[in-house]
Design a protein around this motif. Structure first.
Motif, PDB file in Angstrom:
ATOM      1  N   GLN A  29       0.207   0.774   4.848  1.00 53.19           N
ATOM      2  CA  GLN A  29      -0.320   0.455   3.527  1.00 53.19           C
ATOM      3  C   GLN A  29       0.466  -0.629   2.803  1.00 53.19           C
ATOM      4  O   GLN A  29       0.152  -0.966   1.674  1.00 53.19           O
ATOM      5  N   ASN A  32       0.738  -6.224   2.253  1.00 57.71           N
ATOM      6  CA  ASN A  32       1.186  -7.191   1.241  1.00 57.71           C
ATOM      7  C   ASN A  32       2.409  -6.578   0.568  1.00 57.71           C
ATOM      8  O   ASN A  32       2.315  -5.983  -0.502  1.00 57.71           O
ATOM      9  N   GLU A  35       3.458  -7.085  -3.288  1.00 56.39           N
ATOM     10  CA  GLU A  35       2.514  -6.452  -4.210  1.00 56.39           C
ATOM     11  C   GLU A  35       2.698  -4.931  -4.214  1.00 56.39           C
ATOM     12  O   GLU A  35       2.724  -4.299  -5.267  1.00 56.39           O
ATOM     13  N   VAL A  36       2.850  -4.360  -3.037  1.00 61.49           N
ATOM     14  CA  VAL A  36       3.048  -2.921  -2.910  1.00 61.49           C
ATOM     15  C   VAL A  36       4.375  -2.512  -3.534  1.00 61.49           C
ATOM     16  O   VAL A  36       4.452  -1.525  -4.276  1.00 61.49           O
ATOM     17  N   SER A  39       4.032  -2.649  -7.354  1.00 63.81           N
ATOM     18  CA  SER A  39       3.209  -1.548  -7.848  1.00 63.81           C
ATOM     19  C   SER A  39       3.979  -0.231  -7.808  1.00 63.81           C
ATOM     20  O   SER A  39       3.962   0.544  -8.777  1.00 63.81           O
ATOM     21  N   VAL A  66       0.071   3.217  -5.462  1.00 62.98           N
ATOM     22  CA  VAL A  66      -0.312   2.235  -4.432  1.00 62.98           C
ATOM     23  C   VAL A  66      -1.615   2.662  -3.769  1.00 62.98           C
ATOM     24  O   VAL A  66      -2.518   1.842  -3.586  1.00 62.98           O
ATOM     25  N   GLU A  67      -1.731   3.937  -3.411  1.00 60.26           N
ATOM     26  CA  GLU A  67      -2.945   4.405  -2.744  1.00 60.26           C
ATOM     27  C   GLU A  67      -4.164   4.305  -3.653  1.00 60.26           C
ATOM     28  O   GLU A  67      -5.246   3.925  -3.199  1.00 60.26           O
ATOM     29  N   ALA A  70      -5.138   0.607  -3.933  1.00 63.47           N
ATOM     30  CA  ALA A  70      -5.836   0.122  -2.733  1.00 63.47           C
ATOM     31  C   ALA A  70      -7.242   0.689  -2.668  1.00 63.47           C
ATOM     32  O   ALA A  70      -8.168   0.017  -2.239  1.00 63.47           O
ATOM     33  N   GLN A  73      -9.998  -1.223  -4.703  1.00 59.97           N
ATOM     34  CA  GLN A  73     -10.477  -2.523  -4.242  1.00 59.97           C
ATOM     35  C   GLN A  73     -11.704  -2.299  -3.366  1.00 59.97           C
ATOM     36  O   GLN A  73     -11.770  -1.372  -2.571  1.00 59.97           O
ATOM     37  N   PRO A  75     -13.652  -3.180  -0.229  1.00 60.64           N
ATOM     38  CA  PRO A  75     -13.422  -3.912   1.017  1.00 60.64           C
ATOM     39  C   PRO A  75     -14.579  -4.810   1.421  1.00 60.64           C
ATOM     40  O   PRO A  75     -14.411  -5.726   2.209  1.00 60.64           O
TER      41      PRO A  75
END
Length: 79
Positions: A29, A32, A35-36, A39, A66-67, A70, A73, A75
């Motif tokens: 995960q 990136n 970014e992770v 966050s 983070v989860e 993600a 977003q 996909p």
């Protein structure tokens, strides 16, 4: 160097971020990474300022942030 948004920090925050990032890397995960990392650090900093001092609770806040980020977003949407 850890990406804390403010000058006050504690080793508990550093440990929580390390644990969270290890988990996120192992589960794929953290593609990136910057970014992770940002966050996760922001979630830990928010928890710290709210009075959370437990390393595992801070770690869970970071992973959840983070989860959920993600998951929000789409996909199918082209970037």
């Amino acid at each position: 160097m850890y990406p804390w948004r403010f000058g006050e920090f504690d080793n508990v925050m550093d440990d929580a971020l390390d644990i969270a990032l290890d988990y996120l890397i192992c589960t794929g995960q953290a593609v990136n990474f910057r970014e992770v990392q940002t966050s996760a650090a922001n979630a830990i900093a928010d928890g710290w300022r709210a009075g959370v001092r437990n390393r595992i609770r801070l770690t869970n806040l970071a992973i959840r942030a983070v989860e959920q980020g993600a998951g929000s977003q789409n996909p199918d949407k082209p970037m």
